[in-house]
Design a protein around this motif. Structure first.
Motif, short mmCIF file in Angstrom:
data_model
loop_
_atom_site.label_atom_id
_atom_site.label_comp_id
_atom_site.label_asym_id
_atom_site.label_seq_id
_atom_site.Cartn_x
_atom_site.Cartn_y
_atom_site.Cartn_z
N TRP A 21 0.84 -1.21 0.00
CA TRP A 21 0.00 0.00 0.00
C TRP A 21 0.86 1.25 0.00
O TRP A 21 1.86 1.32 0.71
N LEU A 22 0.47 2.23 -0.79
CA LEU A 22 1.09 3.55 -0.81
C LEU A 22 -0.06 4.54 -0.69
O LEU A 22 -0.87 4.66 -1.62
N ASP A 23 -0.17 5.19 0.46
CA ASP A 23 -1.30 6.06 0.77
C ASP A 23 -2.59 5.24 0.69
O ASP A 23 -2.68 4.18 1.29
N GLU A 24 -3.59 5.67 -0.10
CA GLU A 24 -4.86 4.95 -0.17
C GLU A 24 -4.92 3.93 -1.31
O GLU A 24 -5.97 3.34 -1.56
N THR A 25 -3.81 3.71 -1.98
CA THR A 25 -3.79 2.80 -3.13
C THR A 25 -2.92 1.58 -2.84
O THR A 25 -1.79 1.71 -2.40
N GLY A 26 -3.49 0.40 -3.10
CA GLY A 26 -2.73 -0.83 -2.99
C GLY A 26 -2.23 -1.25 -4.37
O GLY A 26 -2.88 -0.99 -5.39
N TYR A 27 -1.09 -1.91 -4.42
CA TYR A 27 -0.51 -2.40 -5.67
C TYR A 27 -0.31 -3.90 -5.55
O TYR A 27 0.35 -4.37 -4.63
N VAL A 28 -0.90 -4.65 -6.49
CA VAL A 28 -0.79 -6.10 -6.53
C VAL A 28 0.03 -6.45 -7.76
O VAL A 28 -0.24 -5.95 -8.86
N MET A 29 1.01 -7.31 -7.58
CA MET A 29 1.87 -7.67 -8.71
C MET A 29 2.55 -9.00 -8.47
O MET A 29 2.60 -9.50 -7.36
N GLY A 30 3.06 -9.54 -9.57
CA GLY A 30 3.83 -10.76 -9.49
C GLY A 30 2.97 -11.98 -9.28
O GLY A 30 1.75 -11.95 -9.40
N GLY A 31 3.66 -13.06 -8.99
CA GLY A 31 2.98 -14.33 -8.77
C GLY A 31 2.72 -15.06 -10.07
O GLY A 31 3.31 -14.78 -11.11
N HIS A 32 1.81 -16.02 -10.00
CA HIS A 32 1.50 -16.85 -11.17
C HIS A 32 0.09 -17.37 -11.04
O HIS A 32 -0.51 -17.38 -9.97
N GLY A 33 -0.43 -17.83 -12.16
CA GLY A 33 -1.75 -18.44 -12.19
C GLY A 33 -1.65 -19.92 -11.90
O GLY A 33 -0.86 -20.36 -11.06
N MET A 34 -2.42 -20.72 -12.62
CA MET A 34 -2.45 -22.16 -12.38
C MET A 34 -1.13 -22.85 -12.75
O MET A 34 -0.81 -23.89 -12.22
N GLU A 35 -0.37 -22.28 -13.65
CA GLU A 35 0.90 -22.87 -14.07
C GLU A 35 2.05 -22.08 -13.41
O GLU A 35 2.36 -20.97 -13.83
N PRO A 36 2.68 -22.63 -12.34
CA PRO A 36 3.69 -21.88 -11.59
C PRO A 36 4.89 -21.42 -12.40
O PRO A 36 5.53 -20.46 -12.04
N SER A 37 5.22 -22.09 -13.49
CA SER A 37 6.40 -21.71 -14.25
C SER A 37 6.14 -20.52 -15.18
O SER A 37 7.07 -20.01 -15.79
N ILE A 38 4.90 -20.10 -15.32
CA ILE A 38 4.58 -18.96 -16.19
C ILE A 38 4.21 -17.77 -15.30
O ILE A 38 3.14 -17.73 -14.73
N PRO A 39 5.14 -16.79 -15.17
CA PRO A 39 4.88 -15.67 -14.28
C PRO A 39 3.87 -14.69 -14.89
O PRO A 39 3.68 -14.64 -16.10
N ASP A 40 3.26 -13.94 -14.03
CA ASP A 40 2.34 -12.89 -14.45
C ASP A 40 3.00 -11.56 -14.14
O ASP A 40 3.21 -11.22 -12.98
N ASP A 41 3.35 -10.79 -15.16
CA ASP A 41 4.04 -9.53 -14.98
C ASP A 41 3.09 -8.36 -14.77
O ASP A 41 3.51 -7.22 -14.67
N ALA A 42 1.80 -8.61 -14.71
CA ALA A 42 0.82 -7.53 -14.58
C ALA A 42 0.96 -6.81 -13.24
O ALA A 42 1.31 -7.41 -12.23
N VAL A 43 0.66 -5.51 -13.26
CA VAL A 43 0.62 -4.69 -12.05
C VAL A 43 -0.77 -4.06 -11.98
O VAL A 43 -1.23 -3.46 -12.95
N TYR A 44 -1.43 -4.23 -10.84
CA TYR A 44 -2.77 -3.69 -10.65
C TYR A 44 -2.76 -2.70 -9.49
O TYR A 44 -2.04 -2.92 -8.50
#
Length: 119
Positions: A21-44
């Motif tokens: 969290w930075l002030d009132e906004t949270g940032y979610v990023m990284g991790g993976h979906g159902m396939e652990p070897s395929i990363p998710d580069d998205a930032v929300y």
């Protein structure tokens, strides 16, 4: 009270992601979906508010510029410094190598860093 109202581009289900969290906004990023070897580069980003009768959560998909890509967080939270988010990440879950990643959420842009460690 009313159920929460969720709007915007919510992230897909994921594991090993990170939330900071930075002030009132949270940032979610990284991790993976159902396939652990395929990363998710998205930032929300996530903004949560309360209008007196219901909580509201609005998601936005960010497209940070810059060369750095977030892969797999070493820990599930980042550090805040100078209005920037700092994270330790790995290129894949089993790698001994770590890198400091820096996200400027106001741009949004990844800042390149040469801070790396590992075997």
């Amino acid at each position: 009270a009313s159920p929460p109202v969720v709007t915007g581009d919510a992230p897909s289900a994921r594991a090993d992601a990170m939330l900071t969290w930075l002030d009132e906004t949270g940032y979610v990023m990284g991790g993976h979906g159902m396939e652990p070897s395929i990363p998710d580069d998205a930032v929300y980003s996530l903004v949560v508010s309360f209008d007196g009768s219901a909580f509201r959560a609005h998601w936005s998909l960010l497209s940070p510029g810059g060369a750095a890509k977030f892969r797999f967080p070493v820990i599930n939270t980042g550090m805040l410094f100078d209005d920037k988010l700092f994270f330790l990440s790995r290129p894949d879950p089993s790698s001994p190598l770590t890198q400091v990643m820096v996200l400027d959420p106001t741009a949004p842009a990844w800042e390149d860093t040469a801070l790396r460690a590992g075997a």
